[in-house]
Design an enzyme around this catalytic site. Structure first.
Site, PDB file in Angstrom:
ATOM      1  N   GLU A  83       3.667 -14.810   2.510  1.00  0.00           N
ATOM      2  CA  GLU A  83       2.478 -14.486   3.307  1.00  0.00           C
ATOM      3  C   GLU A  83       1.930 -15.745   3.984  1.00  0.00           C
ATOM      4  O   GLU A  83       1.966 -16.838   3.400  1.00  0.00           O
ATOM      5  CB  GLU A  83       1.385 -13.872   2.414  1.00  0.00           C
ATOM      6  CG  GLU A  83       1.768 -12.491   1.888  1.00  0.00           C
ATOM      7  CD  GLU A  83       0.649 -11.791   1.129  1.00  0.00           C
ATOM      8  OE1 GLU A  83      -0.509 -12.285   1.136  1.00  0.00           O
ATOM      9  OE2 GLU A  83       0.926 -10.748   0.534  1.00  0.00           O
TER      10      GLU A  83
ATOM     11  N   GLU B  72       0.763  -6.759   9.063  1.00  0.00           N
ATOM     12  CA  GLU B  72      -0.041  -5.820   8.265  1.00  0.00           C
ATOM     13  C   GLU B  72      -1.487  -5.786   8.745  1.00  0.00           C
ATOM     14  O   GLU B  72      -2.108  -6.839   8.982  1.00  0.00           O
ATOM     15  CB  GLU B  72      -0.006  -6.224   6.774  1.00  0.00           C
ATOM     16  CG  GLU B  72      -0.848  -5.286   5.913  1.00  0.00           C
ATOM     17  CD  GLU B  72      -0.578  -5.371   4.417  1.00  0.00           C
ATOM     18  OE1 GLU B  72       0.320  -6.127   3.995  1.00  0.00           O
ATOM     19  OE2 GLU B  72      -1.285  -4.670   3.674  1.00  0.00           O
TER      20      GLU B  72
ATOM     21  N   LYS C  37      10.047 -13.005   0.865  1.00  0.00           N
ATOM     22  CA  LYS C  37       8.906 -12.811   1.782  1.00  0.00           C
ATOM     23  C   LYS C  37       7.745 -13.709   1.363  1.00  0.00           C
ATOM     24  O   LYS C  37       7.453 -13.846   0.176  1.00  0.00           O
ATOM     25  CB  LYS C  37       8.465 -11.344   1.800  1.00  0.00           C
ATOM     26  CG  LYS C  37       7.292 -11.079   2.759  1.00  0.00           C
ATOM     27  CD  LYS C  37       7.086  -9.606   3.038  1.00  0.00           C
ATOM     28  CE  LYS C  37       6.312  -8.880   1.980  1.00  0.00           C
ATOM     29  NZ  LYS C  37       4.951  -9.427   1.733  1.00  0.00           N
TER      30      LYS C  37
ATOM     31  N   ASP D 236       4.972  -7.455  -3.987  1.00  0.00           N
ATOM     32  CA  ASP D 236       4.060  -7.836  -5.068  1.00  0.00           C
ATOM     33  C   ASP D 236       3.012  -6.731  -5.280  1.00  0.00           C
ATOM     34  O   ASP D 236       2.194  -6.804  -6.199  1.00  0.00           O
ATOM     35  CB  ASP D 236       3.414  -9.204  -4.824  1.00  0.00           C
ATOM     36  CG  ASP D 236       2.573  -9.256  -3.564  1.00  0.00           C
ATOM     37  OD1 ASP D 236       2.549  -8.261  -2.812  1.00  0.00           O
ATOM     38  OD2 ASP D 236       1.917 -10.299  -3.332  1.00  0.00           O
ATOM     39  N   SER D 237       3.096  -5.664  -4.450  1.00  0.00           N
ATOM     40  CA  SER D 237       2.318  -4.454  -4.724  1.00  0.00           C
ATOM     41  C   SER D 237       2.749  -3.853  -6.059  1.00  0.00           C
ATOM     42  O   SER D 237       2.078  -2.959  -6.579  1.00  0.00           O
ATOM     43  CB  SER D 237       2.501  -3.432  -3.593  1.00  0.00           C
ATOM     44  OG  SER D 237       3.878  -3.248  -3.310  1.00  0.00           O
TER      45      SER D 237
ATOM     46  N   ASP E 103       9.391 -10.304  -2.807  1.00  0.00           N
ATOM     47  CA  ASP E 103       8.109 -10.879  -2.400  1.00  0.00           C
ATOM     48  C   ASP E 103       7.788 -12.080  -3.289  1.00  0.00           C
ATOM     49  O   ASP E 103       7.800 -11.952  -4.522  1.00  0.00           O
ATOM     50  CB  ASP E 103       7.034  -9.799  -2.612  1.00  0.00           C
ATOM     51  CG  ASP E 103       6.011  -9.768  -1.505  1.00  0.00           C
ATOM     52  OD1 ASP E 103       6.027 -10.667  -0.657  1.00  0.00           O
ATOM     53  OD2 ASP E 103       5.204  -8.819  -1.500  1.00  0.00           O
TER      54      ASP E 103
HETATM   55  O1  KIV Z   1       3.762  -5.970  -1.525  1.00  0.00           O
HETATM   56  C1  KIV Z   1       4.051  -5.143  -0.656  1.00  0.00           C
HETATM   57  O2  KIV Z   1       4.336  -3.979  -0.949  1.00  0.00           O
HETATM   58  C2  KIV Z   1       4.045  -5.584   0.731  1.00  0.00           C
HETATM   59  C3  KIV Z   1       4.310  -4.607   1.809  1.00  0.00           C
HETATM   60  C4  KIV Z   1       3.470  -3.428   1.804  1.00  0.00           C
HETATM   61  C5  KIV Z   1       4.448  -5.224   3.135  1.00  0.00           C
HETATM   62  O3  KIV Z   1       3.848  -6.738   0.964  1.00  0.00           O
END
Ligand code: KIV
Length: 305
Positions: free
Chosen positions: A134, A201, A132, A63-64, A102
């Site tokens: 959190e 993280e 993924k 989600d980055s 994510d």
């Molecule tokens: O969103 C992302 O890029 C991440 C990773 C850096 C672990 O969650």
């Protein structure tokens, strides 16, 4: 029906030109063999393909995406539809790596039903192999429900960017004893819930080492020191394609930002000074067409005289 491995598919590079398909089972084997696991983010077809062809074991559509590609201030704004659009593009570029998607903020916090249906969309529409999520022990029940729906889950604990407002900023977690105990509880709860891997993280190296030794699932660190079972970084960070000051743990492997700026400046100058395009970079009429055209133009000129 025979039991066969998930296929070996050819790819462009690598020592022997082939990379074995990575599965969640591969990750466990790598942990048992103490072989470091690599993971990078990708958000589009071209970069996913390049990363995959190198033999990186996991590709995460993180989600980055929110900051790296869409220019949002943090990860909270990115939507399911935006994520899915990029997961589909990455899917088309990935053959060997395990593909992780994510779950964005709001896609799993509201209720179990919508979390299940969003996770299912990533698999069914996006072709993701793992989702993924959190959060630590408070997510264990939800993670079990998603795994029950045949979807492998990656846990993510420590500095969880979707909790930025609760944490009061992006702060390293687990720096005091109660923080360490909470992280250990989180890691063990998710391990027991059956996560396929656990992202750690922004936590002290010592704590990441303790978690890695304690849990069966592979740990993948980002800002968690070298003792994890693997490492993940954001693609744009390692290439200096992200703006702003990098976090302590980011290593720049290339200055692609500067390379792009240089190339774009040169293009601009070439056009402004009429050095681009050259005659060699232009298409030309075939000989016969040119001759016929000359005749026609000559006739017109003669009529005008
Ligand atoms: O969103 C992302 O890029 C991440 C990773 C850096 C672990 O969650």
């Amino acid at each position: 029906m025979s039991i066969t491995g998930i296929g070996v598919r050819p790819s462009m590079s690598g020592n022997d030109g082939m990379h074995q398909k990575v599965t969640t089972a591969t990750l466990r084997e790598l942990k048992l063999r103490h072989e470091p696991i690599t993971c990078l983010t990708a958000y589009d077809y071209a970069t996913a393909r390049l990363v995959d062809e190198v033999g990186i074991e996991m590709i995460l559509v993180g989600d980055s995406l929110a900051q790296a590609i869409l220019g949002y201030e943090n990860t909270l704004s990115v939507t399911m539809d935006e994520m899915l659009h990029h997961v589909k593009a990455v899917r088309r570029g990935v053959k060997s790596a395990l593909l992780l998607a994510d779950m964005p903020y709001g896609s799993y916090q509201v209720d179990t039903q919508s979390a299940l249906s969003n996770a299912t969309r990533f698999v069914k529409e996006g072709g993701a192999e793992v989702v993924k999520i959190e959060g630590g022990e408070k997510r264990a029940d939800l993670i079990r429900r998603i795994i029950d729906a045949e979807i492998p889950v990656a846990g993510h604990i420590g500095l969880t960017p979707q909790s930025v407002n609760v944490m009061g900023g992006y702060k390293v977690q687990g720096k005091n004893l109660s923080g360490v105990e909470q992280l250990m509880r989180d890691a063990v709860a998710l391990d027991r819930a059956g996560v396929a891997l656990l992202v750690l993280e922004g936590i002290p190296r010592e704590v990441a080492a303790m978690i890695t030794a304690e849990v069966e699932t592979p740990t993948i660190g980002i800002g968690a020191g070298p003792d994890c079972d693997g490492q993940v970084l954001v693609f744009h960070d390692i290439l200096n394609l992200s703006f702003g000051h990098p976090a302590k743990f980011v290593r720049r492997y290339a200055n692609v930002g500067a390379a792009i700026t240089g190339a774009v400046q040169t293009f601009r100058t070439d056009v402004a000074t009429r050095q681009y395009p050259s005659d060699e970079e232009s298409y030309h009429l075939p000989k016969e067409t040119r001759a016929t055209l000359e005749t026609v133009l000559e006739r017109k000129r003669a009529m005008r005289r």
